[in-house]
Design an enzyme around this catalytic site. Structure first.
Site, PDB file in Angstrom:
ATOM      1  N   VAL A   1      62.073  86.299 -53.136  1.00 21.75           N
ATOM      2  CA  VAL A   1      61.658  85.443 -54.253  1.00 21.75           C
ATOM      3  C   VAL A   1      62.217  85.948 -55.584  1.00 21.75           C
ATOM      4  CG1 VAL A   1      59.610  84.399 -53.243  1.00 21.75           C
ATOM      5  CG2 VAL A   1      59.428  86.657 -54.280  1.00 21.75           C
ATOM      6  N   CYS A   2      63.268  86.730 -55.506  1.00 18.65           N
ATOM      7  CA  CYS A   2      63.898  87.243 -56.722  1.00 18.65           C
ATOM      8  C   CYS A   2      65.176  86.465 -57.005  1.00 18.65           C
ATOM      9  CB  CYS A   2      64.225  88.727 -56.567  1.00 18.65           C
ATOM     10  SG  CYS A   2      64.706  89.458 -58.138  1.00 18.65           S
ATOM     11  N   LEU A   3      65.334  86.023 -58.251  1.00 21.13           N
ATOM     12  CA  LEU A   3      66.512  85.232 -58.623  1.00 21.13           C
ATOM     13  C   LEU A   3      67.489  86.012 -59.495  1.00 21.13           C
ATOM     14  CD1 LEU A   3      64.753  81.850 -59.512  1.00 21.13           C
ATOM     15  CD2 LEU A   3      65.960  82.425 -57.405  1.00 21.13           C
ATOM     16  N   THR A   4      67.231  87.302 -59.672  1.00 23.10           N
ATOM     17  CA  THR A   4      68.055  88.103 -60.591  1.00 23.10           C
ATOM     18  C   THR A   4      69.540  87.965 -60.287  1.00 23.10           C
ATOM     19  OG1 THR A   4      66.263  89.704 -60.864  1.00 23.10           O
ATOM     20  CG2 THR A   4      68.468  90.444 -61.466  1.00 23.10           C
TER      21      THR A   4
END
Length: 329
Positions: free
Chosen positions: A177-180
């Site tokens: 769930v990380c969009l970095t």
């Protein structure tokens, strides 16, 4: 940057079996010493608000699993440490790096409360303010075991260790769930396992591989490439005990899972580097932890050993490369 460095992620690696020396996988010891304590398996649920809360932290500590409480209810932390101490359990908390967090460390010291573990938890942990916080904790709470992160390079690991960190957390944006990696163009998404290996070679102290683990076999792979502990979010999301909000869709139960830098976490749409997904609710977390242990026992038996150390020496092959680490965006 080492241009000759092999770039790979979890799904690109297969480890090669050795002769089995145990009669049954039950003989295999999966325990790991991390800091002053020993835990059942080298796994810690992510310190995210949709993964851990106080009742689950208590359950994990009672059952000899490592945990790190999240930092999103700062006003509860002092009482939480006090409560865990009263119960005779390890106290493991997270802090950020804003000014009031420095005050909080001083307040803990003034109250003569030393958490066993303090995790400095920010997205880009290779920062002067993290070094300042490490030194601040070590000054006021010299007996606390300090975990600092997150980082993705050997230089960062060395600097945080030199500042006094007892362990570092490696992983910039590989989480589900990380969009970095997509929003900034930076991070270890798609090569997280290679980053763990790169950092571990430089480290003198333990490393936590944080993010990108999608299957239980990835835990064994993390150990192979130098991690002492693995932090996992998505595999723990959606259990009966995890605190994410439950949603019913067409008679099926789902749980919300979102990143620590998402708008759902921040309550604002600024500087968002996380997203929200729904995961089917999947029973008790104890069953998942037991399955992780059994799969790790099997992995060690394939490695030809009796404990986790044997995983660090196995041969491996690189089978393919994929930047998105198995996630369909």
């Amino acid at each position: 940057m080492n241009n000759g460095m092999q770039i790979f992620d979890y799904e690109d690696i297969q480890m090669i079996p050795n002769k089995c020396v145990v009669q049954s996988r039950k003989e295999v010891d999966t325990s790991v010493k991390f800091g002053p304590h020993t835990f059942k398996i080298p796994v810690v649920p992510a310190n995210m608000q949709t993964i851990i809360d106080e009742p689950l932290a208590i359950w994990l500590a009672e059952h000899d699993y490592f945990y790190i409480m999240h930092r999103f209810q700062p006003e509860r932390r002092m009482d939480f440490v006090r409560d865990m101490k009263k119960r005779g359990l390890i106290a493991s908390i997270s802090v950020g790096v804003k000014d009031d967090e420095f005050d909080f460390i001083e307040a803990l010291a003034a109250n003569e409360l030393t958490p066993d573990y303090i995790t400095i938890d920010i997205a880009h942990g290779y920062a002067q303010v993290v070094i300042d916080m490490i030194q601040h904790i070590k000054h006021y709470l010299p007996n606390a075991f300090v975990i600092a992160g997150n980082v993705g390079t050997p230089e960062a690991v060395r600097e945080l260790e030199n500042a006094g960190a007892d362990a570092t957390k490696v992983g910039i944006g590989p989480g589900k769930v990380c969009l970095t990696k997509l929003k900034t163009g930076f991070g270890t998404g798609g090569w997280q396992l290679a980053a763990v290996r790169w950092c571990a070679k430089a480290a003198r102290k333990p490393i936590i591989a944080d993010g990108g683990i999608r299957n239980n076999g990835d835990i064994a792979k993390s150990i192979r490439f130098g991690a002492t502990m693995c932090m996992i979010g998505s595999l723990f999301a959606g259990h009966e005990e995890t605190p994410g909000k439950h949603v019913n869709i067409d008679g099926k139960e789902y749980q919300e899972y979102y990143g620590s830098a998402s708008e759902y976490q921040k309550g604002t749409h600024h500087n968002v580097e996380g997203k929200k997904i729904l995961l089917p609710v999947k029973g008790k977390i104890g069953d998942t932890l037991k399955e992780m242990q059994e799969d790790l026992q099997s992995a060690v038996s394939y490695a030809g050993g009796r404990d986790l150390e044997s995983l660090t020496k196995v041969d491996y092959v690189i089978v393919k490369n994929s930047i998105f680490n198995g996630d369909q965006y």
